[in-house]
Design an enzyme around this catalytic site. Sequence first.
Site, PDB file in Angstrom:
ATOM      1  N   ARG A  56       0.721  -1.208   0.024  1.00 36.07           N
ATOM      2  CA  ARG A  56      -0.060   0.049  -0.065  1.00 36.07           C
ATOM      3  C   ARG A  56       0.878   1.277  -0.037  1.00 36.07           C
ATOM      4  O   ARG A  56       1.328   1.835   0.994  1.00 36.07           O
ATOM      5  CB  ARG A  56      -1.059   0.003   1.232  1.00 36.07           C
ATOM      6  CG  ARG A  56      -1.972  -1.170   1.172  1.00 36.07           C
ATOM      7  CD  ARG A  56      -3.041  -1.188   2.451  1.00 36.07           C
ATOM      8  NE  ARG A  56      -2.010  -1.899   3.638  1.00 36.07           N
ATOM      9  CZ  ARG A  56      -2.503  -2.170   4.607  1.00 36.07           C
ATOM     10  NH1 ARG A  56      -3.812  -2.044   4.762  1.00 36.07           N
ATOM     11  NH2 ARG A  56      -1.851  -2.516   5.660  1.00 36.07           N
ATOM     12  N   ASP A  58       2.393   4.982  -0.185  1.00 35.31           N
ATOM     13  CA  ASP A  58       1.968   6.069   0.125  1.00 35.31           C
ATOM     14  C   ASP A  58       1.729   7.146  -1.033  1.00 35.31           C
ATOM     15  O   ASP A  58       2.074   6.910  -2.168  1.00 35.31           O
ATOM     16  CB  ASP A  58       2.877   6.706   1.448  1.00 35.31           C
ATOM     17  CG  ASP A  58       3.044   6.232   2.481  1.00 35.31           C
ATOM     18  OD1 ASP A  58       1.991   5.465   2.791  1.00 35.31           O
ATOM     19  OD2 ASP A  58       3.814   6.379   3.260  1.00 35.31           O
ATOM     20  N   TYR A 117      12.371  -2.649  -3.258  1.00 35.80           N
ATOM     21  CA  TYR A 117      12.104  -0.965  -3.337  1.00 35.80           C
ATOM     22  C   TYR A 117      13.571  -0.400  -3.788  1.00 35.80           C
ATOM     23  O   TYR A 117      14.606  -0.856  -3.501  1.00 35.80           O
ATOM     24  CB  TYR A 117      11.757  -0.557  -1.909  1.00 35.80           C
ATOM     25  CG  TYR A 117      10.378  -0.552  -1.600  1.00 35.80           C
ATOM     26  CD1 TYR A 117       9.179   0.269  -1.977  1.00 35.80           C
ATOM     27  CD2 TYR A 117      10.033  -1.875  -1.013  1.00 35.80           C
ATOM     28  CE1 TYR A 117       8.043   0.000  -1.693  1.00 35.80           C
ATOM     29  CE2 TYR A 117       8.584  -1.929  -0.485  1.00 35.80           C
ATOM     30  CZ  TYR A 117       7.631  -0.941  -0.834  1.00 35.80           C
ATOM     31  OH  TYR A 117       6.385  -1.307  -0.444  1.00 35.80           O
ATOM     32  N   ARG A 205      11.887   5.520   3.576  1.00 36.14           N
ATOM     33  CA  ARG A 205      12.155   6.619   3.553  1.00 36.14           C
ATOM     34  C   ARG A 205      12.817   7.216   4.853  1.00 36.14           C
ATOM     35  O   ARG A 205      13.570   8.256   4.646  1.00 36.14           O
ATOM     36  CB  ARG A 205      11.042   7.558   3.404  1.00 36.14           C
ATOM     37  CG  ARG A 205      10.156   7.276   2.125  1.00 36.14           C
ATOM     38  CD  ARG A 205       8.629   7.766   1.914  1.00 36.14           C
ATOM     39  NE  ARG A 205       8.586   9.134   2.543  1.00 36.14           N
ATOM     40  CZ  ARG A 205       7.511   9.829   2.645  1.00 36.14           C
ATOM     41  NH1 ARG A 205       6.216   8.809   2.589  1.00 36.14           N
ATOM     42  NH2 ARG A 205       7.095  10.975   3.077  1.00 36.14           N
TER      43      ARG A 205
END
Length: 262
Positions: A56, A58, A117, A205
């Site tokens: 999910r 952001d 990622y 992040r």
Amino acid sequence: PRRRGLMPRFKLTIEYDGTPYCGWQRQKTDLSAQEVIETAVAGFTGEAATLFAAGRTDAGVHASGQVAHVDLQRDWEPDTVRDALNAHLRDAPIAILSAERVADDFDARFSARKRFYLYRIFNRRAPTALLIGRVWWVSKPLDVDAMHAAAQRLVGTHDFDTFRSAHCQAKNPIRTLEQLDVVRGPGEEIHIHAMAQSFLHNQIRSFAGSLKLVGEGRWSEADLVAALEARDRKRCGPVAPPDGLYLTRVEYGTAPKRTLPP
């Protein structure tokens, strides 16, 4: 043979620019990538189907290899599903890269073994005119070797309370990080590659923002380790913006394994 009464399940591999969306997940007020694709499914099939995704993402986060599954009433040819959805998505920055017919017990989220990622940092004095919204511009020179060496101290199984959002809904902050590499990318980019079975909210992040401090020489490797061991969100560096983050790939095993922490 298929069990009678079950709808055909399709696995979709999806690419999208997250800039215009509130994230992957459907929300009441803002437009999400999920809602746009579900609208395309309805336009193609006439069905109100729900997509279930591996991650999910952001608001503002992109994907080059998001995976979702959807159940349809008709056993369409997979290429037809891909092409028809792309026709309905032609005005959106979303592309269905592939559609595959999968077993009834395949689950895009719970069957996932590894999530990959990429975080892109654009590192030069002058800002970027061509990559706005797709990279994090950092004007001060960064020491990539120092960032990579420090990143290796985060690899393994740890309590990552420091590196997750205060709004993270996971009950357990312990995760096993299998890869966190910092390398030179093309041109003036620095790439952070992260891989684990699952991540906490804002974890990558948070890593990127803290590793930037290491790259600038403001934090040492020991400072990063101290932040990790403190298990305190206040010890995290500034959280990097969503612009540079991409969900690039999801790896699956042969059978579902419902071990993803809540």
